[in-house]
Design an enzyme around this catalytic site. Structure first.
Site, PDB file in Angstrom:
ATOM      1  N   ASN A  10      -1.467   6.620   7.096  1.00 47.84           N
ATOM      2  CA  ASN A  10      -0.444   5.748   7.664  1.00 47.84           C
ATOM      3  C   ASN A  10       0.941   6.049   7.120  1.00 47.84           C
ATOM      4  O   ASN A  10       1.923   5.452   7.533  1.00 47.84           O
ATOM      5  CB  ASN A  10      -0.814   4.276   7.376  1.00 47.84           C
ATOM      6  CG  ASN A  10      -0.072   3.313   8.275  1.00 47.84           C
ATOM      7  OD1 ASN A  10       0.039   3.508   9.471  1.00 47.84           O
ATOM      8  ND2 ASN A  10       0.459   2.249   7.677  1.00 47.84           N
ATOM      9  N   HIS A  52      -0.690  -8.797  12.031  1.00 45.19           N
ATOM     10  CA  HIS A  52      -1.315  -8.141  13.192  1.00 45.19           C
ATOM     11  C   HIS A  52      -2.321  -9.039  13.925  1.00 45.19           C
ATOM     12  O   HIS A  52      -3.257  -8.540  14.558  1.00 45.19           O
ATOM     13  CB  HIS A  52      -2.019  -6.851  12.755  1.00 45.19           C
ATOM     14  CG  HIS A  52      -1.105  -5.842  12.136  1.00 45.19           C
ATOM     15  ND1 HIS A  52       0.033  -5.375  12.767  1.00 45.19           N
ATOM     16  CD2 HIS A  52      -1.154  -5.216  10.942  1.00 45.19           C
ATOM     17  CE1 HIS A  52       0.636  -4.490  11.984  1.00 45.19           C
ATOM     18  NE2 HIS A  52      -0.042  -4.388  10.877  1.00 45.19           N
ATOM     19  N   LYS A 109       0.813  -1.224   0.000  1.00 41.64           N
ATOM     20  CA  LYS A 109       0.000   0.000   0.000  1.00 41.64           C
ATOM     21  C   LYS A 109       0.840   1.266   0.000  1.00 41.64           C
ATOM     22  O   LYS A 109       0.473   2.255  -0.636  1.00 41.64           O
ATOM     23  CB  LYS A 109      -0.992  -0.002   1.160  1.00 41.64           C
ATOM     24  CG  LYS A 109      -0.443  -0.217   2.544  1.00 41.64           C
ATOM     25  CD  LYS A 109      -1.570  -0.309   3.563  1.00 41.64           C
ATOM     26  CE  LYS A 109      -1.044  -0.545   4.974  1.00 41.64           C
ATOM     27  NZ  LYS A 109      -0.427  -1.885   5.106  1.00 41.64           N
TER      28      LYS A 109
END
Length: 486
Positions: free
Chosen positions: A159, A216, A136
């Site tokens: 982010n 995560h 990304k």
């Protein structure tokens, strides 16, 4: 009543005083709002900023460091929580009242941005939003590069780049810039799963989940929950841009318009890969756009990144021809499949940003395809090989998906760090080292001219380094020193 006017009557708490938290502090202060700040760390500030500086800059703000303050949390009407803080931990969750509004900085920005649509002088900033386990940062950076090349007033945030509230606040003067000419016409957002947990009000032109891989799970617990969080981005956009190679990127909204990309031959008005004159090309429908070997970022994973950026550009009406003409000027991001210069004729690749299994699989598979093109640099009777350096903090990940690419494409695995042994146990051709410098030394003794040595850890770096950047820089330094010594 506007959101900020309503905030004047609320008890506001900023949880976290890192980069994101400080952007919230500056925004709230610019609007004269009363609030408190709480961080469990004794010294949470970035860039050598001190508690003394904070108190001098924000004398009216109540600052609480060293532990979570249960009374502040319990009495808050609004909590602005930084994405790195898990609101479900007991020290926080048990104190949040049912009436409290819990949001992140991106959600606050989106609520404010939506209000701009009711002002005749200010229109909302258009948003393109991208999430995914891997790639990304490359896609949003490429998209921002294309925007600027085409003369579009675009900014990158979320982010990567800058916290989004900085767009509405002049950090140097601490003043509100919400109605100034500094606000862009287009905001390109990279969003993590942590940011998506507290985001519900975004109204984007197009959104995408690039891919989904094991990451995560120490926070999200299950892949099902992780995928659901990622796919929630589609509910906050008009057009869904999906990856045909990964079913987990599908939109759960059946009636939503879809634009897709993939490594196969695309259908009409979709993006994919075509074969033209014996070469793989980026393609839109039946139209071949550009050969992959003319682009600076190698590997099929990067071909998909190019296609995603083209799809987003297409969604806002940018010319395909103009975008293609500018693709070759983008050389990628540091620590993301970045070639390291050396004098030893070994191809060293720094992919320190590969902090999860999916990123490493993508790098291995993508670079394996480039080995044939490097054949002119080696002797005819020498088979080029791929040597992998991996390991670190796996964050509870399942490493077994690495077995296939390691077995098919990697001749030697060098492991290090907290979970290095788990990766080494997947194959027979592995060895363990205690440092990244030693890993580079071992790799150099194994590698022949033209071989690829890939640092792609499949793990986070915090067990041995400050961050993935420091890990990558140490890798580069070790290569340079060895190269000069030889």
């Amino acid at each position: 009543m506007t959101l900020l006017a309503d905030f004047k009557h609320k008890q506001i708490l900023v949880l976290g005083a890192g980069i994101t938290g400080m952007s919230c502090v500056r925004y709230l202060s610019a609007h004269g709002l009363s609030f408190a700040v709480n961080d469990s760390r004794i010294n949470p500030f970035a860039d050598n900023y001190s508690q003394k500086q904070f108190c001098e800059e924000f004398p009216t703000v109540s600052l609480h460091l060293g532990q979570w303050q249960s009374a502040l949390i319990a009495n808050a009407d609004v909590i602005l929580i930084s994405p790195g803080i898990d609101s479900t931990i007991e020290e926080i969750a048990q104190h949040i009242s049912d009436d409290c509004s819990l949001m992140g900085d991106v959600e606050l920005f989106c609520q404010i941005n939506n209000e701009r649509g009711f002002d005749e002088q200010d229109k909302p900033v258009d948003i393109l939003a991208i999430t995914g386990s891997n790639g990304k940062s490359t896609v949003v950076s490429l998209l921002t590069y294309l925007a600027k090349s085409l003369g579009v007033n675009a900014q990158l945030g979320g982010n990567i780049g800058q916290p989004v509230l900085n767009i509405l606040t002049d950090e140097k003067t601490g003043t509100n810039t919400c109605s100034s000419k500094g606000v862009p016409e287009l905001l390109i957002l990279e969003l993590s799963s942590f940011q998506l947990e507290t985001l519900t009000s975004m109204k984007a032109i197009a959104t995408s989940v690039l891919n989904v891989s094991d990451d995560h799970l120490d926070r999200h617990q299950t892949m099902g929950n992780y995928i659901k969080i990622k796919q929630s981005i589609y509910q906050q956009g008009k057009l869904a841009i999906t990856n045909r190679d990964d079913l987990a990127t599908s939109t759960p909204i059946q009636s939503q318009p879809i634009l897709s990309f993939g490594s196969d031959m695309p259908g009409d008005n979709q993006f994919g890969i075509s074969i033209h004159d014996g070469k793989a090309n980026l393609a839109f429908g039946q139209q071949s756009l550009i050969a992959l070997d003319k682009l600076p970022l190698a590997g099929m994973h990067n071909a998909l990144n190019y296609l995603t950026a083209l799809a987003f550009g297409h969604s806002v009406g940018w010319s395909l021809t103009a975008m293609i003409n500018n693709l070759v000027g983008f050389t990628g991001l540091a620590h993301r499949c970045q070639r390291v210069e050396s004098k030893d004729n070994i191809i060293w690749i720094n992919d320190s940003k590969a902090t999860n299994v999916g990123a490493t699989i993508a790098a291995i598979n993508g670079l394996a395809q480039t080995l044939a093109s490097q054949s002119s640099t080696v002797k005819a009777d020498t088979k080029q090989r791929l040597i992998l350096i991996a390991g670190g903090d796996g964050k509870g990940a399942d490493f077994t998906p690495l077995i296939k690419p390691l077995t098919q494409h990697v001749s030697q695995v060098i492991t290090l760090g907290k979970d290095g042994d788990k990766i080494g146990a997947l194959v027979e051709n592995s060895c363990k080292v205690v440092s990244l410098i030693e890993a580079v030394q071992v790799a150099k003794t194994i590698a022949n001219t033209g071989d690829i040595v890939l640092l792609s850890p499949a793990c986070a770096s915090l067990d041995m380094f400050k961050n993935f950047s420091e890990r990558g820089e140490q890798f580069i330094t070790a290569i340079t020193q060895l190269s000069e010594a030889s």
